[in-house]
Design a protein around this motif. Structure first.
Motif, PDB file in Angstrom:
ATOM      1  N   LEU A 162       0.831  -1.199   0.000  1.00  0.00           N
ATOM      2  CA  LEU A 162       0.000   0.000   0.000  1.00  0.00           C
ATOM      3  C   LEU A 162       0.868   1.253   0.000  1.00  0.00           C
ATOM      4  O   LEU A 162       0.558   2.235  -0.673  1.00  0.00           O
ATOM      5  N   ARG A 163       1.944   1.214   0.756  1.00  0.00           N
ATOM      6  CA  ARG A 163       2.837   2.373   0.811  1.00  0.00           C
ATOM      7  C   ARG A 163       3.419   2.674  -0.571  1.00  0.00           C
ATOM      8  O   ARG A 163       3.561   3.842  -0.963  1.00  0.00           O
ATOM      9  N   HIS A 164       3.761   1.637  -1.302  1.00  0.00           N
ATOM     10  CA  HIS A 164       4.270   1.823  -2.662  1.00  0.00           C
ATOM     11  C   HIS A 164       3.241   2.523  -3.528  1.00  0.00           C
ATOM     12  O   HIS A 164       3.556   3.455  -4.291  1.00  0.00           O
ATOM     13  N   ARG A 165       1.993   2.085  -3.415  1.00  0.00           N
ATOM     14  CA  ARG A 165       0.922   2.698  -4.206  1.00  0.00           C
ATOM     15  C   ARG A 165       0.706   4.155  -3.790  1.00  0.00           C
ATOM     16  O   ARG A 165       0.540   5.043  -4.645  1.00  0.00           O
ATOM     17  N   LEU A 166       0.694   4.413  -2.503  1.00  0.00           N
ATOM     18  CA  LEU A 166       0.479   5.779  -2.023  1.00  0.00           C
ATOM     19  C   LEU A 166       1.596   6.710  -2.485  1.00  0.00           C
ATOM     20  O   LEU A 166       1.336   7.839  -2.919  1.00  0.00           O
ATOM     21  N   LEU A 167       2.829   6.243  -2.384  1.00  0.00           N
ATOM     22  CA  LEU A 167       3.940   7.087  -2.826  1.00  0.00           C
ATOM     23  C   LEU A 167       3.926   7.279  -4.339  1.00  0.00           C
ATOM     24  O   LEU A 167       4.401   8.305  -4.850  1.00  0.00           O
ATOM     25  N   ASN A 168       3.363   6.329  -5.043  1.00  0.00           N
ATOM     26  CA  ASN A 168       3.191   6.487  -6.485  1.00  0.00           C
ATOM     27  C   ASN A 168       2.222   7.628  -6.794  1.00  0.00           C
ATOM     28  O   ASN A 168       2.312   8.259  -7.853  1.00  0.00           O
ATOM     29  N   TRP A 169       1.294   7.900  -5.912  1.00  0.00           N
ATOM     30  CA  TRP A 169       0.407   9.057  -6.039  1.00  0.00           C
ATOM     31  C   TRP A 169       1.058  10.330  -5.510  1.00  0.00           C
ATOM     32  O   TRP A 169       0.872  11.417  -6.069  1.00  0.00           O
ATOM     33  N   LEU A 174       3.929  16.099  -5.297  1.00  0.00           N
ATOM     34  CA  LEU A 174       4.983  16.896  -4.678  1.00  0.00           C
ATOM     35  C   LEU A 174       5.813  17.623  -5.726  1.00  0.00           C
ATOM     36  O   LEU A 174       6.163  18.802  -5.561  1.00  0.00           O
ATOM     37  N   ARG A 175       6.140  16.920  -6.795  1.00  0.00           N
ATOM     38  CA  ARG A 175       6.915  17.563  -7.861  1.00  0.00           C
ATOM     39  C   ARG A 175       6.137  18.713  -8.476  1.00  0.00           C
ATOM     40  O   ARG A 175       6.713  19.749  -8.819  1.00  0.00           O
ATOM     41  N   SER A 176       4.825  18.545  -8.613  1.00  0.00           N
ATOM     42  CA  SER A 176       4.009  19.625  -9.165  1.00  0.00           C
ATOM     43  C   SER A 176       3.986  20.833  -8.234  1.00  0.00           C
ATOM     44  O   SER A 176       4.062  21.981  -8.685  1.00  0.00           O
ATOM     45  N   TRP A 469       7.344  17.912   1.872  1.00  0.00           N
ATOM     46  CA  TRP A 469       6.013  18.458   2.190  1.00  0.00           C
ATOM     47  C   TRP A 469       6.103  19.460   3.340  1.00  0.00           C
ATOM     48  O   TRP A 469       5.487  20.536   3.290  1.00  0.00           O
ATOM     49  N   ALA A 470       6.864  19.125   4.380  1.00  0.00           N
ATOM     50  CA  ALA A 470       7.007  20.023   5.527  1.00  0.00           C
ATOM     51  C   ALA A 470       7.684  21.326   5.121  1.00  0.00           C
ATOM     52  O   ALA A 470       7.289  22.416   5.580  1.00  0.00           O
TER      53      ALA A 470
END
Length: 478
Positions: A162-169, A174-176, A469-470
């Motif tokens: 799940l973490r892999h999928r979330l970071l894929n989102w 973040l780059r944007s 993000w911070a």
């Protein structure tokens, strides 16, 4: 019927208010007031005239619908605004009226006003984007090593996390966020060049007035006017389009994962008996949903619908911006006007999609048990590649591939899974008997080990994402 009925559905009240005619006209007036004050301070126009002009740059004094209507034959909203401002100033100070818009041009006025609007608009978008990212990061940190069924070409593929999928989102969003800040810093500059970009009417005072005007509007001074240098503005629009694409990917994935047939995730449901039950979730707490008019068992994911619709409008807007770039010589014919319309549309879409997903992610529910069920239902076929790699050292590549392909075809609903079939073959096949340890074979089918391995590769990525993000959240940009 106004097309805004449909465009507005894909945006937010705040963005619609910012881009409504009165708001746009006020930003044009802000330019004129700042121009008068800057020129008065530099001695280019009399200071009393500057004060008289600035005091009347208030949109509530003017008939905005009439200005909009007059912009059609004029070819620009700037012209009727300047004309009406001069007429109004002339009622109180005829001398001052002659100094309205002194040494400037309509594109100076509109481009600078658009820079002011974009700065406010991007602030709205970033606020919701950071909120969305915060929710997704919280989910990633709260669910370590949760196995999920990874799918490629819409088919079950392997075990991921799940973490892999979330970071894929998370990563592209973040780059944007970062890219929008950087491209905006380059694009949102003062436009001030006069008729052909030389500020010829101001003579030796040109630089002083330009610096004073930039300070008044809190816009960076450009190295030279950019009347037909549209690359930086178009690049900013392209970044908005990329953001919409990343949001659309997230919305499409969530819509797929939240549908009842999959049910690995779900929108937060309103409490039974609450006013939100019939139509939508409470504002800011989960995706807004709409019950079907004739099928009460349905809950349509309207927020995801809005995010997807907004994202699907963005490519045409970006294409329109690119098409508007070849503008003639020192002032373009039509391209600049087309750019303004496309950029406004991108702002509407980008904020609509960001807001819908930011509110929905706050109430997003995760079902690890259901995620595991989806994996187990594949009868271990998702470990076919791992089995092949286990057999290659013993059999060679082609024989191992053929054997695993045969075993996969033997897996049938209700029958043995791939592991049991492989274990039986290892006992029967003389090439394999005694050469593959049963424990080693079973280890290649470990669901939790596969998820943990996916997470281990992402530990540093998650830490870096939270720090990024911070840093964005702790240092407001707009």
């Amino acid at each position: 019927m106004s097309v805004l009925v449909f465009e507005g559905f894909l945006s937010t009240p705040e963005m619609l208010a910012l881009l409504e005619p009165a708001s746009v006209v006020q930003r044009l007036m802000d330019f004129e007031a700042a121009l008068a004050r800057a020129q008065g301070r530099c001695g280019v126009i009399p200071l009393p005239a500057a004060q008289a002009i600035a005091s009347l740059c208030r949109v509530e004094l003017y008939d905005v619908p009439a200005l909009i209507q007059a912009s059609v034959p004029a070819g620009s909203l700037a012209l009727p605004v300047v004309q009406k401002l001069a007429e109004t100033v002339g009622l109180f100070d005829p001398v001052a009226a002659g100094y309205v818009h002194w040494g400037s041009t309509s594109q100076d006025m509109v481009d600078s006003a658009m820079a002011l609007l974009l700065r406010r608009s991007l602030g709205l978008i970033e606020d919701d984007l950071l909120q969305l990212l915060g929710h997704l990061l919280d989910l990633a940190e709260a669910h370590p090593a949760v196995p999920v069924l990874a799918r490629t070409l819409m088919q079950p593929a392997q075990v991921s996390s799940l973490r892999h999928r979330l970071l894929n989102w998370i990563q592209p969003l973040l780059r944007s966020a970062q890219a929008l800040r950087e491209t905006a810093d380059a694009a949102l500059q003062l436009q001030y060049g006069g008729a052909v970009g030389t500020l010829g009417m101001l003579g030796d005072q040109a630089e002083a007035v330009s610096a004073a005007l930039a300070a008044e509007l809190k816009l960076p001074q450009a190295a030279m006017p950019w009347h037909t240098q549209r690359d930086r503005m178009v690049r900013l629009g392209a970044e908005l389009g990329i953001l919409c694409g990343a949001l659309g990917k997230l919305a499409r994935d969530l819509a797929w994962l939240c549908q009842p047939e999959i049910a690995e995730m779900a929108e937060r449901q309103p409490e039974p008996g609450s006013p939100a039950t019939a139509n939508a979730s409470e504002p800011g707490r989960g995706f807004k949903r709409s019950a079907s008019s004739v099928m009460p068992h349905k809950n349509n994911p309207v927020a995801l619908l809005r995010a997807l619709a907004a994202a699907e409008r963005a490519p045409q807007r970006v294409a329109g911006l690119l098409a508007s770039m070849p503008q003639e010589l020192e002032r373009g014919l039509g391209g600049w006007h087309a750019e303004l319309a496309e950029m406004s549309g991108l702002l509407l879409h980008a904020h609509g999609a960001t807001r819908a997903l930011a509110q929905g992610a706050q109430g997003l529910r995760v079902f690890p048990g259901r995620m595991r069920e989806q994996i187990e239902a594949q009868q271990e076929l998702v470990f076919a590649e791992a089995l092949t790699l286990c057999l290659i050292p013993v059999m060679g590549r082609e024989p191992a591939h053929r054997l695993v392909e045969q075993l996969c075809h033997q897996v049938a609903p209700g029958g043995d899974g791939l592991l049991a079939l492989a274990q039986s073959r290892c006992q029967e096949d003389v090439r394999l008997r005694g050469r593959i340890d049963a424990g080693t074979l079973a280890a290649h089918f470990n669901i939790d080990a596969a998820a943990a391995q996916a997470d281990r590769r992402l530990d540093a990525v998650l830490v870096a994402a939270r720090q990024h993000w911070a840093a964005l959240s702790d240092h407001p940009h707009w």
